[in-house]
Design an enzyme around this catalytic site. Structure first.
Site, mmCIF file in Angstrom:
data_model
loop_
_atom_site.group_PDB
_atom_site.id
_atom_site.type_symbol
_atom_site.label_atom_id
_atom_site.label_comp_id
_atom_site.label_asym_id
_atom_site.label_seq_id
_atom_site.Cartn_x
_atom_site.Cartn_y
_atom_site.Cartn_z
ATOM 1 N N SER A 141 72.702 -23.683 22.557
ATOM 2 C CA SER A 141 71.475 -23.819 21.824
ATOM 3 C C SER A 141 70.950 -25.158 21.690
ATOM 4 O O SER A 141 71.267 -25.884 20.947
ATOM 5 C CB SER A 141 71.446 -23.151 20.502
ATOM 6 O OG SER A 141 70.275 -23.415 19.508
ATOM 7 N N HIS A 185 70.049 -21.519 25.907
ATOM 8 C CA HIS A 185 69.436 -20.706 24.638
ATOM 9 C C HIS A 185 68.491 -21.548 24.015
ATOM 10 O O HIS A 185 68.530 -22.703 23.582
ATOM 11 C CB HIS A 185 70.562 -20.208 23.720
ATOM 12 C CG HIS A 185 70.251 -19.360 22.754
ATOM 13 N ND1 HIS A 185 70.032 -18.029 22.814
ATOM 14 C CD2 HIS A 185 69.855 -19.506 21.070
ATOM 15 C CE1 HIS A 185 69.769 -17.568 21.652
ATOM 16 N NE2 HIS A 185 69.452 -18.372 20.588
ATOM 17 N N MET A 245 60.642 -20.917 17.145
ATOM 18 C CA MET A 245 60.179 -20.571 15.576
ATOM 19 C C MET A 245 58.859 -20.674 15.243
ATOM 20 O O MET A 245 58.323 -21.749 15.660
ATOM 21 C CB MET A 245 61.211 -21.087 14.779
ATOM 22 C CG MET A 245 62.778 -20.949 14.935
ATOM 23 S SD MET A 245 63.547 -21.953 13.719
ATOM 24 C CE MET A 245 65.291 -21.517 14.522
ATOM 25 N N HIS A 258 64.646 -16.904 22.830
ATOM 26 C CA HIS A 258 64.984 -15.895 21.445
ATOM 27 C C HIS A 258 63.862 -16.430 20.547
ATOM 28 O O HIS A 258 63.587 -17.543 20.239
ATOM 29 C CB HIS A 258 66.448 -16.950 20.978
ATOM 30 C CG HIS A 258 66.681 -15.986 19.463
ATOM 31 N ND1 HIS A 258 67.392 -16.494 18.428
ATOM 32 C CD2 HIS A 258 66.131 -14.939 18.868
ATOM 33 C CE1 HIS A 258 67.661 -15.624 17.440
ATOM 34 N NE2 HIS A 258 66.782 -14.762 17.717
ATOM 35 N N MET A 267 61.902 -16.204 17.349
ATOM 36 C CA MET A 267 61.838 -15.821 16.107
ATOM 37 C C MET A 267 60.507 -15.963 15.366
ATOM 38 O O MET A 267 60.006 -17.046 14.931
ATOM 39 C CB MET A 267 62.804 -16.826 15.356
ATOM 40 C CG MET A 267 64.268 -16.444 15.647
ATOM 41 S SD MET A 267 65.370 -17.791 15.217
ATOM 42 C CE MET A 267 65.719 -18.665 16.575
ATOM 43 N N MET A 287 72.460 -11.081 15.062
ATOM 44 C CA MET A 287 72.453 -12.569 14.370
ATOM 45 C C MET A 287 73.717 -12.650 13.443
ATOM 46 O O MET A 287 74.128 -11.510 12.676
ATOM 47 C CB MET A 287 71.092 -12.558 13.547
ATOM 48 C CG MET A 287 70.055 -12.900 14.460
ATOM 49 S SD MET A 287 70.152 -14.196 15.683
ATOM 50 C CE MET A 287 70.160 -15.518 14.490
ATOM 51 N N GLY A 340 66.696 -19.084 11.361
ATOM 52 C CA GLY A 340 66.073 -19.942 10.858
ATOM 53 C C GLY A 340 66.416 -21.672 11.081
ATOM 54 O O GLY A 340 65.657 -22.388 11.444
ATOM 55 N N GLY A 383 69.989 -24.112 12.412
ATOM 56 C CA GLY A 383 71.355 -24.382 13.252
ATOM 57 C C GLY A 383 72.144 -24.778 11.886
ATOM 58 O O GLY A 383 71.995 -25.172 10.920
ATOM 59 N N GLY A 384 73.625 -24.817 12.385
ATOM 60 C CA GLY A 384 74.703 -25.323 11.444
ATOM 61 C C GLY A 384 74.812 -24.585 10.332
ATOM 62 O O GLY A 384 75.573 -25.059 9.329
ATOM 63 N N ASP A 402 74.721 -15.162 17.624
ATOM 64 C CA ASP A 402 74.107 -16.291 17.484
ATOM 65 C C ASP A 402 74.130 -16.611 15.884
ATOM 66 O O ASP A 402 73.629 -16.096 15.056
ATOM 67 C CB ASP A 402 72.605 -16.074 17.875
ATOM 68 C CG ASP A 402 71.825 -17.331 17.589
ATOM 69 O OD1 ASP A 402 72.461 -18.363 17.570
ATOM 70 O OD2 ASP A 402 70.706 -17.255 18.003
ATOM 71 N N GLY A 403 74.916 -18.051 15.899
ATOM 72 C CA GLY A 403 75.015 -18.351 14.455
ATOM 73 C C GLY A 403 76.242 -18.742 13.979
ATOM 74 O O GLY A 403 76.978 -17.728 13.738
ATOM 75 N N GLY A 404 76.760 -19.857 13.702
ATOM 76 C CA GLY A 404 77.984 -20.236 12.955
ATOM 77 C C GLY A 404 79.009 -19.922 13.820
ATOM 78 O O GLY A 404 80.161 -19.741 13.332
ATOM 79 N N GLY A 439 75.016 -23.736 18.919
ATOM 80 C CA GLY A 439 74.330 -25.080 18.672
ATOM 81 C C GLY A 439 75.084 -26.093 18.392
ATOM 82 O O GLY A 439 75.656 -26.891 19.066
ATOM 83 N N SER A 440 75.462 -26.234 17.109
ATOM 84 C CA SER A 440 76.350 -27.291 16.598
ATOM 85 C C SER A 440 77.371 -27.565 17.171
ATOM 86 O O SER A 440 77.860 -28.818 17.487
ATOM 87 C CB SER A 440 76.125 -27.538 15.084
ATOM 88 O OG SER A 440 76.091 -26.083 14.502
HETATM 89 C C1 DX5 Z 1 69.351 -19.737 14.312
HETATM 90 C C2 DX5 Z 1 69.182 -19.821 15.946
HETATM 91 C C3 DX5 Z 1 70.509 -20.559 16.572
HETATM 92 C C4 DX5 Z 1 70.934 -21.541 16.215
HETATM 93 C C5 DX5 Z 1 72.597 -21.457 16.229
HETATM 94 O O1 DX5 Z 1 68.236 -19.345 13.893
HETATM 95 O O2 DX5 Z 1 68.897 -18.899 16.431
HETATM 96 O O3 DX5 Z 1 70.220 -20.183 17.844
HETATM 97 O O4 DX5 Z 1 70.642 -22.671 17.128
HETATM 98 O O5 DX5 Z 1 72.865 -22.736 15.751
HETATM 99 P P1 DX5 Z 1 74.445 -22.881 15.280
HETATM 100 O O6 DX5 Z 1 75.459 -22.582 16.404
HETATM 101 O O7 DX5 Z 1 74.798 -24.463 15.008
HETATM 102 O O8 DX5 Z 1 74.750 -21.983 14.067
HETATM 103 ZN ZN ZN Z 2 69.248 -18.307 18.568
#
Ligand code: DX5
Ligand code: ZN
Length: 219
Positions: free
Chosen positions: A8, A33, A37, A66, A68, A137, A142, A144-145, A175-177, A197-198
């Site tokens: 992402s 990805h 937002m 994606h 949001m 999700m 909202g 990353g990280g 997606d996420g964490g 992402g991170s």
């Molecule tokens: C969160 C996003 C994710 C985000 C994930 O709202 O939809 O795609 O970038 O980031 P990580 O992998 O760092 O949780």
């Molecule tokens: Zn996403």
């Protein structure tokens, strides 16, 4: 089901975005990805069409957008026009998710529907035959990280079972964490399209991408 790695760009260094995209593409990423937002569906504002249009020039990677965004149906044509290959809308954000997904498919794109952690998995029942990908999700959308919400694991399993019971081999995205510590668990629970992402963009981007691409091949 093929496992797909989706870095992402929300966690990328935007001052060298094009370079980082080339680096993940060269090291085994499957999708890019792209988190859009709007400051309404989620409090944050990320980026939109001009950025997507611009990075479309540097790569052939699949653009997994994606949204949001509140009432995402307003923007489907625009995102298709700037280079999206797949568009995912949130079930919570749409007046008529089935119509939005049908429109995405009519444009020749892959259609995805997402549910936030507080939304019942049963909402996929409304749209199961109009979907190419179901996004569960694993953090509140909202930013990353964030930390993986543990209750996501049974939700992934429930989603896989829902589609299996209908005889559908659905792509299930998380997606996420997602990290080196829990990727195996989410894949074993039934997810096969993995957003990160991170975990990809923090540290050595090429090395991280290679690590996850290799790891996912063996799972
Ligand atoms: C969160 C996003 C994710 C985000 C994930 O709202 O939809 O795609 O970038 O980031 P990580 O992998 O760092 O949780
Ligand atoms: Zn996403």
């Amino acid at each position: 089901m093929k496992n797909l790695l989706c870095p992402s760009i929300l966690s990328a260094d935007f001052s060298i975005l094009g370079e980082q995209i080339k680096e993940i593409a060269a090291n085994g990423a499957d999708y890019l990805h792209i988190d859009v937002m709007d400051g309404m569906f989620v409090p944050q504002i990320s980026f939109g069409m001009p950025v997507i249009k611009s990075i479309r020039k540097v790569t052939d990677l699949f653009f997994d957008v994606h949204l949001m965004v509140e009432k995402p149906e307003r923007y489907i044509d625009d995102f298709a026009g700037c280079g999206a290959d797949g568009i995912t809308i949130h079930m919570e954000a749409c007046d008529d998710p089935a119509a939005a997904l049908t429109k995405i498919r009519k444009l020749g794109l892959r259609a995805g529907a997402a549910i936030s952690p507080g939304t019942s998995v049963e909402r996929f029942a409304e749209v199961y035959d109009k979907l190419d990908m179901a996004l569960v999700m694993t953090v509140n959308p909202g930013q990353g990280g964030q930390k993986y919400i543990e209750n996501s694991t049974p939700r992934i399993m429930q989603t896989r079972k829902f589609f299996e019971d209908k005889g559908i081999d659905m792509d299930i995205q998380v997606d996420g964490g997602i990290t080196r510590d829990n990727i195996e668990r989410v894949i074993k629970s039934g997810a096969n399209v993995i957003v990160m992402g991170s975990s990809v963009f923090k540290g050595d981007v090429g090395e991280n991408t290679r690590f996850f691409a290799e790891k996912m091949k063996g799972l």
